[in-house]
Design a protein around this motif. Structure first.
Motif, short mmCIF file in Angstrom:
data_model
loop_
_atom_site.label_atom_id
_atom_site.label_comp_id
_atom_site.label_asym_id
_atom_site.label_seq_id
_atom_site.Cartn_x
_atom_site.Cartn_y
_atom_site.Cartn_z
N MET A 3 0.95 -1.12 -0.04
CA MET A 3 -0.06 0.08 0.01
C MET A 3 0.89 1.43 0.08
O MET A 3 1.99 1.26 0.63
CB MET A 3 -0.76 -0.06 1.36
CG MET A 3 -2.06 -0.74 1.12
SD MET A 3 -3.08 -0.53 2.50
CE MET A 3 -3.57 -2.48 2.90
N HIS A 4 0.33 2.15 -0.64
CA HIS A 4 1.15 3.51 -0.61
C HIS A 4 0.38 4.68 0.03
O HIS A 4 -1.01 4.78 -0.75
CB HIS A 4 1.75 3.78 -1.88
CG HIS A 4 2.54 2.78 -2.62
ND1 HIS A 4 3.73 2.57 -2.33
CD2 HIS A 4 2.47 1.73 -3.14
CE1 HIS A 4 4.44 1.63 -2.56
NE2 HIS A 4 3.59 1.05 -3.46
N GLU A 22 -6.66 -0.40 4.62
CA GLU A 22 -6.17 0.94 4.19
C GLU A 22 -6.03 1.97 5.40
O GLU A 22 -5.18 2.41 5.80
CB GLU A 22 -6.97 1.62 3.31
CG GLU A 22 -6.51 0.87 1.97
CD GLU A 22 -7.67 1.15 0.88
OE1 GLU A 22 -7.17 1.15 -0.43
OE2 GLU A 22 -8.87 1.54 0.96
N ILE A 23 -7.31 1.88 6.24
CA ILE A 23 -7.26 2.84 7.39
C ILE A 23 -6.20 2.25 8.52
O ILE A 23 -5.35 3.08 9.29
CB ILE A 23 -8.83 2.76 7.93
CG1 ILE A 23 -9.51 3.56 7.05
CG2 ILE A 23 -8.87 3.43 9.44
CD1 ILE A 23 -10.98 3.76 7.28
N ASP A 24 -6.05 1.10 8.71
CA ASP A 24 -5.23 0.25 9.76
C ASP A 24 -3.56 0.85 9.14
O ASP A 24 -2.84 1.38 10.04
CB ASP A 24 -4.88 -0.95 9.73
CG ASP A 24 -6.20 -1.71 10.47
OD1 ASP A 24 -6.95 -0.86 11.27
OD2 ASP A 24 -6.65 -2.84 10.50
N PHE A 25 -3.43 0.78 7.90
CA PHE A 25 -2.21 1.01 7.23
C PHE A 25 -1.63 2.76 7.62
O PHE A 25 -0.60 2.89 8.27
CB PHE A 25 -2.15 0.80 6.05
CG PHE A 25 -0.77 1.44 4.98
CD1 PHE A 25 0.15 0.77 4.85
CD2 PHE A 25 -0.66 2.77 4.53
CE1 PHE A 25 1.43 1.16 4.32
CE2 PHE A 25 0.14 3.21 3.82
CZ PHE A 25 1.33 2.40 3.67
N THR A 58 -15.78 3.72 11.98
CA THR A 58 -15.38 2.42 12.88
C THR A 58 -14.09 2.16 12.93
O THR A 58 -13.58 1.85 14.03
CB THR A 58 -16.55 1.35 12.89
OG1 THR A 58 -18.10 1.90 12.97
CG2 THR A 58 -16.50 0.43 13.83
N TYR A 59 -13.68 1.61 11.85
CA TYR A 59 -12.42 1.32 11.59
C TYR A 59 -11.23 2.25 12.06
O TYR A 59 -10.28 1.79 12.50
CB TYR A 59 -11.91 1.02 10.09
CG TYR A 59 -12.98 0.13 9.34
CD1 TYR A 59 -13.34 -1.07 9.99
CD2 TYR A 59 -13.42 0.15 7.97
CE1 TYR A 59 -14.30 -1.94 9.51
CE2 TYR A 59 -14.20 -0.83 7.37
CZ TYR A 59 -14.79 -1.93 7.98
OH TYR A 59 -15.53 -2.87 7.48
N LEU A 60 -11.57 3.64 12.02
CA LEU A 60 -10.81 4.54 12.23
C LEU A 60 -10.60 4.52 13.93
O LEU A 60 -9.55 4.44 14.62
CB LEU A 60 -11.06 5.79 11.78
CG LEU A 60 -10.13 7.04 12.22
CD1 LEU A 60 -8.56 6.90 11.74
CD2 LEU A 60 -10.68 8.46 11.65
#
Ligand code: URA
Length: 433
Positions: A3-4, A22-25, A58-60
């Motif tokens: 991911m970038h 993506e949010i975890d990254f 929520t993921y954030l």
């Protein structure tokens, strides 16, 4: 697939929803210093314009929760409860609610914050009690809740460090005011603090983050949804923050009013909000099954001295000097200034934002995180919206040192409007369960 950050920024800029990966990254790499502030700033601005849906928010929240320690309260028997206010002026509910609930057998394990800007913080208020220690190691925090049912401490530096870093960046990039970012910021800390049941007091009005009921409902619903997805019992109430809550604003002044309230002498609005939140939590904790009966029990505990005794237990357990509470007026600055009504009529407005600013100018709050607060200054508003005043009646007493007196006087005089109409404000506007 690698991911970038640049691809993730572009995806959000173009209005697309991000995945949990993506949010975890983003959160993991930003916390570790692997994503620079300029890329994170661009990302935040893309979120400002394109928002996030409930799943992304929520993921954030979960990613920020998992960026640091998650407090495990499972060794404490029973349902552990917490409350959070989105910030207001004169809001000393935690100081009353915690001992009140603990006196009825609810476990209140609370990590609170400091004040910033025009809003006060519970930790600064508690520090106005000589000797009260706001920092406890987690083990002692847990033991105290096991022993006396309550602890109120400052948030440990290891709780949600990603939020701390992100909030500081939002503060200087004009991206604080975004509902998904506010909801995930608040909820990351609540989820990391370990309680089972949480009541959110979402303030709406002049003195609040959310100026309209529509925005306050959006924020409340999103936070409730994030909490539920993370397995918590959630309730949000919307309460008015057009005028300050209660009468007293400033650190020791708010402890003083909390003590009056815990002794059955509290102002109506402050008691109403405290009892409303308390009743939800008594039900969540399984101690009561009927909302109205729960409210009656809370009122009784404020009248019969049990809630105040629990407050004294809390202060003593955290090292505070109980003798200092015998006469809390001694905690206030001796130098006072009165503000008098310039005409006769009904009080039609007491702009909470300007009142909060006035207290800050006197030294009760901080404009930057580094500012020192003066614990003994602030103001006592003698009247509420709807009261009738004659010219020359005392509107407020300021407790001052040498700082900001003229500016505070001007702010207070323009905050308090006097007119012909007797207004009644609705305090508890909505419940989201
Ligand atoms: N309070 C928080 O903790 N975070 C926000 O983003 C706004 C208010």
């Amino acid at each position: 697939m690698n991911m970038h950050m640049i691809d993730i920024i572009a995806k959000k800029r173009d209005g697309n929803a991000l995945t949990q990966q993506e949010i975890d990254f983003v959160i993991k790499n930003y916390t570790q210093g692997l994503i620079p502030d300029y890329q994170m700033s661009a990302f935040l601005m893309a979120v400002y314009f394109n928002q996030m849906n409930d799943e992304e928010s929520t993921y954030l929240a979960l990613a920020m929760r998992d960026s640091g320690d998650v407090i495990d309260l499972s060794s404490i028997e029973g349902v552990k409860v917490d409350k959070h206010s989105t910030g207001g002026v004169g809001d000393k509910v935690t100081l009353i609610l915690g001992p009140l609930l603990a006196s009825l057998g609810v476990k209140f394990a609370k990590m609170s914050g400091r004040g910033l800007g025009h809003t006060g913080g519970t930790i600064d208020k508690l520090e106005s009690i000589p000797g009260y220690k706001v920092e406890l190691p987690v083990k002692k925090f847990i033991k105290q809740v096991q022993d006396i049912g309550i602890a109120i401490v400052g948030q440990s530096g290891d709780v949600a460090p990603a939020d701390k870093k992100l909030y500081a960046l939002r503060d200087v990039t004009a991206t604080v005011d975004v509902i998904p970012l506010i909801a995930s910021s608040i909820m990351s800390k609540k989820l990391a603090s370990g309680a089972d049941a949480i009541v959110l007091d979402v303030k709406v009005g002049h003195g609040a983050f959310m100026k309209t009921e529509e925005d306050a409902i959006k924020l409340a619903e999103l936070m409730v949804s994030i909490g539920r997805l993370a397995g918590k019992q959630m309730t949000a109430i919307l309460t008015g923050m057009d005028e300050p809550l209660g009468h007293k604003i400033g650190n020791a002044l708010e402890v003083y009013e909390a003590i009056e309230t815990l002794n059955g002498q509290g102002p109506k609005d402050l008691v109403a909000v405290t009892v409303e939140i308390g009743a939800h939590l008594l039900l969540d904790a399984g101690i009561e099954s009927d909302f109205e009966t729960a409210k009656i029990r809370l009122h009784e505990a404020l009248q019969n001295g049990t809630a105040y005794q629990k407050f004294l237990d809390l202060v003593e357990a955290q090292g505070g000097n109980l003798n200092a509470l015998d006469d809390p007026s001694k905690l206030l600055s001796k130098k006072t200034v009165s503000i008098l009504a310039e005409k006769e009529g009904y009080i039609t407005d007491i702009n909470a934002l300007d009142i909060g600013k006035a207290a800050m100018r006197l030294g009760a709050g901080r404009e930057t995180k580094e500012d020192l607060v003066l614990l003994d200054v602030g103001l006592d508003l003698h009247l509420k919206i709807g009261s009738y005043v004659k010219k020359g009646d005392k509107l407020a007493t300021l407790y001052v040192r040498d700082k900001g007196i003229e500016e505070a006087k001007k702010l207070i005089l323009s905050a308090i409007q006097i007119g012909n109409e007797q207004k009644h404000l609705e305090l508890i506007r909505k419940t989201i369960k």
